[in-house]
Design a protein around this motif. Structure first.
Motif, PDB file in Angstrom:
ATOM      1  N   THR A 177       0.848  -1.290   0.276  1.00  0.00           N
ATOM      2  CA  THR A 177      -0.399  -0.126   0.498  1.00  0.00           C
ATOM      3  C   THR A 177       0.862   1.188   0.011  1.00  0.00           C
ATOM      4  O   THR A 177       1.527   1.853   0.294  1.00  0.00           O
ATOM      5  CB  THR A 177      -1.119   0.038   0.921  1.00  0.00           C
ATOM      6  OG1 THR A 177      -1.913  -1.306   1.546  1.00  0.00           O
ATOM      7  CG2 THR A 177      -1.767   0.968   1.391  1.00  0.00           C
ATOM      8  N   LEU A 178       0.783   2.244  -1.197  1.00  0.00           N
ATOM      9  CA  LEU A 178       1.517   3.399  -0.982  1.00  0.00           C
ATOM     10  C   LEU A 178       0.471   4.891  -1.222  1.00  0.00           C
ATOM     11  O   LEU A 178      -0.109   4.202  -2.011  1.00  0.00           O
ATOM     12  CB  LEU A 178       2.286   3.550  -2.666  1.00  0.00           C
ATOM     13  CG  LEU A 178       3.642   1.803  -2.447  1.00  0.00           C
ATOM     14  CD1 LEU A 178       4.306   2.787  -4.103  1.00  0.00           C
ATOM     15  CD2 LEU A 178       4.411   2.145  -1.469  1.00  0.00           C
ATOM     16  N   ASN A 179       0.863   5.418  -0.092  1.00  0.00           N
ATOM     17  CA  ASN A 179      -0.400   6.682  -0.215  1.00  0.00           C
ATOM     18  C   ASN A 179      -1.575   6.367  -0.665  1.00  0.00           C
ATOM     19  O   ASN A 179      -2.000   7.069  -1.239  1.00  0.00           O
ATOM     20  CB  ASN A 179       0.206   7.933  -1.946  1.00  0.00           C
ATOM     21  CG  ASN A 179       1.520   8.389  -2.036  1.00  0.00           C
ATOM     22  OD1 ASN A 179       2.459   8.334  -1.289  1.00  0.00           O
ATOM     23  ND2 ASN A 179       1.682   8.809  -3.482  1.00  0.00           N
ATOM     24  N   GLY A 180      -1.705   5.299   0.815  1.00  0.00           N
ATOM     25  CA  GLY A 180      -3.165   5.190   0.715  1.00  0.00           C
ATOM     26  C   GLY A 180      -3.850   4.207  -0.219  1.00  0.00           C
ATOM     27  O   GLY A 180      -5.263   4.290  -0.147  1.00  0.00           O
ATOM     28  N   MET A 181      -3.068   3.437  -1.058  1.00  0.00           N
ATOM     29  CA  MET A 181      -3.698   2.414  -2.263  1.00  0.00           C
ATOM     30  C   MET A 181      -2.850   1.493  -2.407  1.00  0.00           C
ATOM     31  O   MET A 181      -1.877   1.675  -2.213  1.00  0.00           O
ATOM     32  CB  MET A 181      -3.520   3.991  -3.651  1.00  0.00           C
ATOM     33  CG  MET A 181      -4.129   3.130  -4.940  1.00  0.00           C
ATOM     34  SD  MET A 181      -3.719   3.987  -6.255  1.00  0.00           S
ATOM     35  CE  MET A 181      -5.207   5.072  -6.471  1.00  0.00           C
ATOM     36  N   VAL A 182      -3.736   0.296  -2.945  1.00  0.00           N
ATOM     37  CA  VAL A 182      -3.018  -0.601  -2.935  1.00  0.00           C
ATOM     38  C   VAL A 182      -2.482  -1.187  -4.024  1.00  0.00           C
ATOM     39  O   VAL A 182      -3.659  -0.554  -5.142  1.00  0.00           O
ATOM     40  CB  VAL A 182      -4.422  -2.166  -2.071  1.00  0.00           C
ATOM     41  CG1 VAL A 182      -3.488  -3.357  -2.768  1.00  0.00           C
ATOM     42  CG2 VAL A 182      -4.771  -1.935  -0.716  1.00  0.00           C
ATOM     43  N   TYR A 183      -1.313  -1.512  -4.083  1.00  0.00           N
ATOM     44  CA  TYR A 183      -0.243  -1.707  -5.325  1.00  0.00           C
ATOM     45  C   TYR A 183      -0.704  -3.477  -5.877  1.00  0.00           C
ATOM     46  O   TYR A 183       0.133  -4.175  -3.991  1.00  0.00           O
ATOM     47  CB  TYR A 183       0.499  -0.959  -5.465  1.00  0.00           C
ATOM     48  CG  TYR A 183       0.682  -0.019  -5.799  1.00  0.00           C
ATOM     49  CD1 TYR A 183      -0.131   1.424  -5.081  1.00  0.00           C
ATOM     50  CD2 TYR A 183       1.244   0.458  -7.353  1.00  0.00           C
ATOM     51  CE1 TYR A 183       0.320   2.489  -5.263  1.00  0.00           C
ATOM     52  CE2 TYR A 183       0.503   1.880  -7.471  1.00  0.00           C
ATOM     53  CZ  TYR A 183       0.612   3.010  -6.835  1.00  0.00           C
ATOM     54  OH  TYR A 183      -0.022   4.291  -6.760  1.00  0.00           O
ATOM     55  N   LYS A 184      -0.803  -3.838  -6.316  1.00  0.00           N
ATOM     56  CA  LYS A 184      -0.372  -5.360  -7.168  1.00  0.00           C
ATOM     57  C   LYS A 184       0.908  -6.171  -7.592  1.00  0.00           C
ATOM     58  O   LYS A 184       0.710  -5.108  -8.830  1.00  0.00           O
ATOM     59  CB  LYS A 184      -2.114  -5.928  -6.724  1.00  0.00           C
ATOM     60  CG  LYS A 184      -2.463  -6.430  -5.761  1.00  0.00           C
ATOM     61  CD  LYS A 184      -4.141  -6.618  -6.257  1.00  0.00           C
ATOM     62  CE  LYS A 184      -5.405  -6.463  -5.304  1.00  0.00           C
ATOM     63  NZ  LYS A 184      -6.877  -6.726  -5.102  1.00  0.00           N
ATOM     64  N   LYS A 185       1.090  -6.593  -7.099  1.00  0.00           N
ATOM     65  CA  LYS A 185       2.387  -7.202  -8.217  1.00  0.00           C
ATOM     66  C   LYS A 185       2.121  -8.094  -9.519  1.00  0.00           C
ATOM     67  O   LYS A 185       1.527  -8.794  -8.869  1.00  0.00           O
ATOM     68  CB  LYS A 185       3.177  -7.484  -7.925  1.00  0.00           C
ATOM     69  CG  LYS A 185       4.886  -8.378  -8.512  1.00  0.00           C
ATOM     70  CD  LYS A 185       5.595  -8.777  -7.564  1.00  0.00           C
ATOM     71  CE  LYS A 185       6.392  -7.751  -6.511  1.00  0.00           C
ATOM     72  NZ  LYS A 185       8.203  -8.623  -6.573  1.00  0.00           N
ATOM     73  N   ALA A 186       1.797  -7.784 -10.410  1.00  0.00           N
ATOM     74  CA  ALA A 186       1.917  -8.351 -11.965  1.00  0.00           C
ATOM     75  C   ALA A 186       2.093 -10.359 -11.349  1.00  0.00           C
ATOM     76  O   ALA A 186       4.167  -9.978 -11.234  1.00  0.00           O
ATOM     77  CB  ALA A 186       1.724  -8.112 -13.003  1.00  0.00           C
ATOM     78  N   GLY A 187       1.648 -11.373 -12.313  1.00  0.00           N
ATOM     79  CA  GLY A 187       3.104 -12.789 -12.358  1.00  0.00           C
ATOM     80  C   GLY A 187       2.073 -12.887 -12.750  1.00  0.00           C
ATOM     81  O   GLY A 187       1.224 -12.889 -13.535  1.00  0.00           O
ATOM     82  N   GLY A 188       3.099 -14.460 -13.216  1.00  0.00           N
ATOM     83  CA  GLY A 188       1.913 -15.692 -14.147  1.00  0.00           C
ATOM     84  C   GLY A 188       3.110 -16.331 -14.894  1.00  0.00           C
ATOM     85  O   GLY A 188       3.436 -15.038 -16.160  1.00  0.00           O
ATOM     86  N   SER A 189       4.022 -16.948 -14.860  1.00  0.00           N
ATOM     87  CA  SER A 189       4.881 -17.724 -15.031  1.00  0.00           C
ATOM     88  C   SER A 189       4.631 -19.025 -14.729  1.00  0.00           C
ATOM     89  O   SER A 189       4.246 -19.094 -13.751  1.00  0.00           O
ATOM     90  CB  SER A 189       6.511 -16.455 -14.910  1.00  0.00           C
ATOM     91  OG  SER A 189       6.754 -17.300 -13.911  1.00  0.00           O
ATOM     92  N   MET A 190       5.101 -19.868 -15.287  1.00  0.00           N
ATOM     93  CA  MET A 190       5.452 -21.167 -15.154  1.00  0.00           C
ATOM     94  C   MET A 190       6.447 -21.548 -15.961  1.00  0.00           C
ATOM     95  O   MET A 190       7.041 -21.286 -17.165  1.00  0.00           O
ATOM     96  CB  MET A 190       4.367 -21.441 -15.374  1.00  0.00           C
ATOM     97  CG  MET A 190       3.248 -21.638 -16.613  1.00  0.00           C
ATOM     98  SD  MET A 190       1.406 -21.917 -16.639  1.00  0.00           S
ATOM     99  CE  MET A 190       2.222 -23.566 -17.599  1.00  0.00           C
TER     100      MET A 190
END
Length: 261
Positions: free
Chosen positions: A115-128
């Motif tokens: 959470t930065l500046n009151g906002m949730v950030y999510k890391k993109a993923g998807g590898s296999m």
């Protein structure tokens, strides 16, 4: 040269747009022989590395060479120096020592969320890979019913298997979440999953069977639907999968995938 740079800054409106600042930075670096001493030497904590998407669409990329980019609305900065100050709870983006962006760390990265500046950030993923892979996230909503979950997983694996068999991830890319689409192209997906294509792995499910889920599907503290399980294939295999979905409107959209054959 530095005095000239400061005059350029002072001549602008206080709400200096970032595109202009980036242009001035490039000109200044060229005029100084292309070198810069502003890159912080303190290593970036590993948990912060990667590309993050805010709930408003803001994109932040942080690399292990202490550089990064971000795009917020029409503002975009590429190749800035990045400093993560966990003590002061700040992430700073600078160019030749001039601050071009600053984020307050409200909640340090935990898994694939911060959470930065009151906002949730999510890391993109998807590898296999054929025997290892990746992690990801999702958004919010109620856990689908058993039938809905089976249909969701079935559609995901069918789309993925079709991409493997055809060697073309265009349709698969079209059906993943918008946030993941912004981070990866169909060609990159094909490159990532090349071992599956090369080995001609067939994930077609065995007729009359359904996936077995373990542990029980859940929505984590970040609102992401996590679905782990396995199912028998027509080829006699029993692949294990880890799928993560994010809620877009009324639909769950794939935000990450892991399969172990």
């Amino acid at each position: 040269m530095q005095n000239l740079l400061m005059k350029l800054f002072s001549a602008r409106n206080p709400k200096l747009d970032l595109a202009f600042l980036a242009l001035v930075f490039v000109a200044f670096v060229i005029g100084c022989g292309g070198s810069s001493s502003s890159t912080p030497k303190k290593p970036i904590p590993a948990a912060y590395l990667g590309t993050w998407t805010g709930t408003d669409g803001t994109l932040i990329s942080i690399r292990n060479d202490n550089t990064g980019d971000y795009k917020a609305g029409s503002s975009k900065v590429d190749g800035a120096a990045v400093e993560v100050d966990e003590t002061g709870k700040e992430i700073k983006f600078t160019m030749l020592g001039v601050e071009v962006g600053k984020y307050k760390i409200d909640k340090a990265p935990s898994g694939s969320s911060m959470t930065l500046n009151g906002m949730v950030y999510k890391k993109a993923g998807g590898s296999m890979s054929n025997d290892s892979s990746s992690d990801s996230d999702a958004s919010s909503g109620d856990i689908p019913s058993s039938d809905e979950l089976n249909a969701l997983v079935g559609e995901t694996m069918e789309s993925f298997n079709s991409a493997i068999q055809s060697g073309d991830f265009t349709d698969f890319h079209t059906n993943i979440s918008t946030a993941w689409q912004e981070q990866i192209t169909a060609d990159k997906l094909k490159e990532t999953f090349a071992p599956f294509i090369k080995q001609k792995i067939d994930l077609t499910p065995k007729a009359g069977t359904s996936p077995t889920y373990s542990p029980k599907p859940e929505i984590d503290e970040n609102g992401m639907l996590k679905v782990d399980g396995s199912y028998p294939t027509a080829k006699g295999k029993n692949p294990q999968f880890k799928l993560t979905y994010t809620k877009e409107g009324s639909d769950w959209k794939l935000f990450g995938i892991r399969v172990v054959q």
